[in-house]
Each structure stands twice: as C-alpha cells, then as structure tokens.
Enzyme design. Sequence first.
Site, PDB file in Angstrom:
ATOM      1  N   LYS A  36       0.836  -1.192   0.000  1.00 13.71           N
ATOM      2  CA  LYS A  36       0.000   0.000   0.000  1.00 13.71           C
ATOM      3  C   LYS A  36       0.875   1.247   0.000  1.00 13.71           C
ATOM      4  O   LYS A  36       1.941   1.281   0.627  1.00 13.71           O
ATOM      5  CB  LYS A  36      -0.886  -0.048   1.250  1.00 13.71           C
ATOM      6  CG  LYS A  36      -1.892   1.072   1.412  1.00 13.71           C
ATOM      7  CD  LYS A  36      -2.733   0.790   2.671  1.00 13.71           C
ATOM      8  CE  LYS A  36      -3.824   1.812   2.895  1.00 13.71           C
ATOM      9  NZ  LYS A  36      -4.666   1.441   4.081  1.00 13.71           N
ATOM     10  N   SER A 113      -9.321   1.108   2.957  1.00 14.21           N
ATOM     11  CA  SER A 113      -8.536   1.985   2.111  1.00 14.21           C
ATOM     12  C   SER A 113      -7.417   1.252   1.377  1.00 14.21           C
ATOM     13  O   SER A 113      -6.768   1.811   0.495  1.00 14.21           O
ATOM     14  CB  SER A 113      -7.942   3.123   2.963  1.00 14.21           C
ATOM     15  OG  SER A 113      -7.060   2.613   3.961  1.00 14.21           O
ATOM     16  N   SER A 137      -9.660  -1.358   7.016  1.00 14.34           N
ATOM     17  CA  SER A 137      -9.106  -1.168   5.682  1.00 14.34           C
ATOM     18  C   SER A 137      -8.394  -2.369   5.088  1.00 14.34           C
ATOM     19  O   SER A 137      -7.978  -2.332   3.931  1.00 14.34           O
ATOM     20  CB  SER A 137      -8.155   0.040   5.676  1.00 14.34           C
ATOM     21  OG  SER A 137      -8.895   1.223   5.879  1.00 14.34           O
TER      22      SER A 137
END
Length: 425
Positions: A36, A113, A137
């Site tokens: 990420k 996310s 997330s």
Amino acid sequence: MATNSSDYGAYTEKFTLQPPSSSHQLPLTGLIFAVKDIFDVDGYVAGFGNPDWARTHSAAVSTAPAVLDMLKAGATCVGKTVMDEMAYSINGENIHYGTPTNPCAADRIPGGSSSGSAVAVGAKLVDFSLGTDTGGSVRVPASHCGIFGFRPSHGIVSISGVIPMAQSFDTVGWFARDPVILKRVGKVLLKLQDDNPVRFNRLIIAEDCFKLSSIPSERLTEVLISSIEKLHGSQKIDYASLGKYVEDNVPSLKYFSNNGTQNQEDIIPSLVALSSARHLLQRYEFKNNHGEWVLSVKPDLGPEIAERVWKALHTTDEKIDICYSLKIELRAALNALLGDSSILAMPTVPDPPPKLQVEPTTRDTLNARAFSLLSVVGVSGFCQVSIPLGTHDGLPIAVSLLANHGLDGFLLNFVESIDTTLKRQ
C-alpha cells in the site's frame, strides 16, 4: 501511474525490490508482493493516496520494517498500490488515481482503504500484499474481493515507517488467496516460532451480528458450523448475543449510547455506540497527526474524504479520556469471553460490496452498518481474519473469526486447519 486493464488499476507505481541473495531457502522465497502507498520504501515517496501529499513530502530514506521483513524472508516487491486518500475510507474509490477494479465484480467497489493491495491479490497479480487496517481497511476489501485478509493484534506488528492515521487503531495487515500463504507471511511479520498445536476449545457464533447481515445468516454460518462439527464435534459450538454481552460488560459505553437507536431492528445499539467512540478517537488522533498539514497545504480532496477530514479538524478532546477507558474495558470483557482457546465468529461486514458511485446517503448508511461490526476488533485490539466463502447472488461474501490479543498464531493455525473442510459455493 499504471492504469491499463491488465493490472486492474491496482498500482500507483511499479518497481522491483529483490530479496537479499542467499544460498538457502527462505520462508517466502519465490513469492511476489505489493505494498500500500502508505509504507516507506527507500527512494520513493509514500503518497498517502493524495497528489498534494506526494508533492509536499520527500522520498523515504529507509524502508518500513514490515516491508524489509518480507524482503529478508525472500519475497520480491513489485510496486505500490492505490489507496483511499489519507486512509480515510473503506470504499476504495480515489478521485485522483482511479478505483481499482474489483476482480470479483467489476461494477462494485473493491473496498478500502487498502483497495489496490486487495485487488492485486484478488486479480492474481501478486501472491500476497501488505495493507493497513485502522477502521477496517484490510478486512473490508478482503471481504469485497473474495480473498483472505488478516488484521493482527494491535501493537504486535511494527508500524514504524508507516504514515499514521490514528495510532490507537493502526495495524499492518496482509492479504492472500489461500490460508497457507496467509500463514507464511504472518509467521514472518509476527516473528512466530515453530507451529504450536491448535488448542481450540470452542467457537462462539455471534447470533445477533449474523442476523444484522443482509445475506441469509445460514449462508454464512452453515459451512463454518459444518466444518467445526467435522473436525471437533458439535459440542464445541456455542451461541451468544455479542451486543448484549458488550452492553452488560463495558460500562463506559453509556457515554456514547443514543437512546433513539434502542428500538431499531436493523442495528445493534451497543455496537453502534462502540463505533461512535471509535470514530471520535480516530478523528481526534487524525487531527493531531495531520491537522497542521491540511490547514497549511489545503489539499485537493474528494468530497466525502474532505467532509471526514473537516469533521476531524473540528474534534475536541471531550470524551477522549473515556474512549481510552472504553478500549481497556472492552478488551477485558472480550478476554473474559474468549480466553486463550475460543474463537468468535461474525460477518466481516453486513452487506455485499455496493455498486460504484453509490449516492452518499446510501453509502453512509452501509458504512455505519459495517463499522458497527468492524469496531469490535478495532476498539479491543484483538486479531481478526476475514475468510472468503464464495458468492451469494453472484457477489463475494465472507465470515470473520476473532481471537484474543496476542493469539495471532493460534488464529492463523486454526484458519489453515479448517480450510480443507470449508465448502465454498
């Protein structure tokens, strides 16, 4: 930024970081992973899902320990993935970098996310990926993309070199398509020694949480119950009302209760109160971490993200001390319920992945339902794994298993042990 269809829009930046040369087999040798865009990687800017953040921050001069651990264990990193702006969403839609395509349902959100990290695994672009989970997330995109997602016990895996969102909840999590790789990655990140035998005592079904789901509860529980019965016998299965248990055993919850929710059938009031406390503390810590930058840079943010950030910037310290007390109370209550050998089962989220670009009011309602379940582990700091259970009406569904803080290895072993008996349909 890579946007071609072959990568499902998962990446913000592609590169290759090779593991150190070694003459012996390492735990993750031959595996490929992505991270990420919230992790520091030496020589690259951690973009935090926003171009203005990337523009106003320098390239990292070191690599986050979690990423280094993967490299040292023999895995190869192939790039950074798309994420929601400032990690402030569980939807996965980014107005700047696009929305990674959900490999299970292209007209549905991938969840966020850590959207790109989940999509990269679900689309078989990588063997596993790293994300972060503050409010959900990792767990949400794992559920929406039909893969495994693991949120470790809070504070167990280093978050050094990771842009903070709200430190009381921030964790480094990971995704995989099967429990074997999920466990291999977990053993490295959690620094686990040789396997200990699964000391499983009982599975507790949170009946009220499954009733909250828009998916028929038997579709989520039957396969799990059948698997436990085959391996351990029906006497190992119990049932509980998690909402009632939390209400009775977490006294500080009364400060966040809304009497107007008591008679609503589509919510669990005590878990809604728990979610309210988590949101408040998250906003407060986000403000302390990033309020000054937001006010000075005035970044271009998507409308929903901007609204959340604005609310965070106007958060005061009222009830913050109670939030910290509530965290301690909930952990103690769930510790009494589960001990060191029981596992709690509940839906990862109450609903299948929503369609792309759902209007905000509907999205808020769906998110509120999701956070009422996600906040149980968020506030307690326990570990949780989202397990894919195939599809229902053509959309991916999942169930979650929770274990006591620090029993991450136990939970990973348990998931691997039941996987062969889980029939995914």
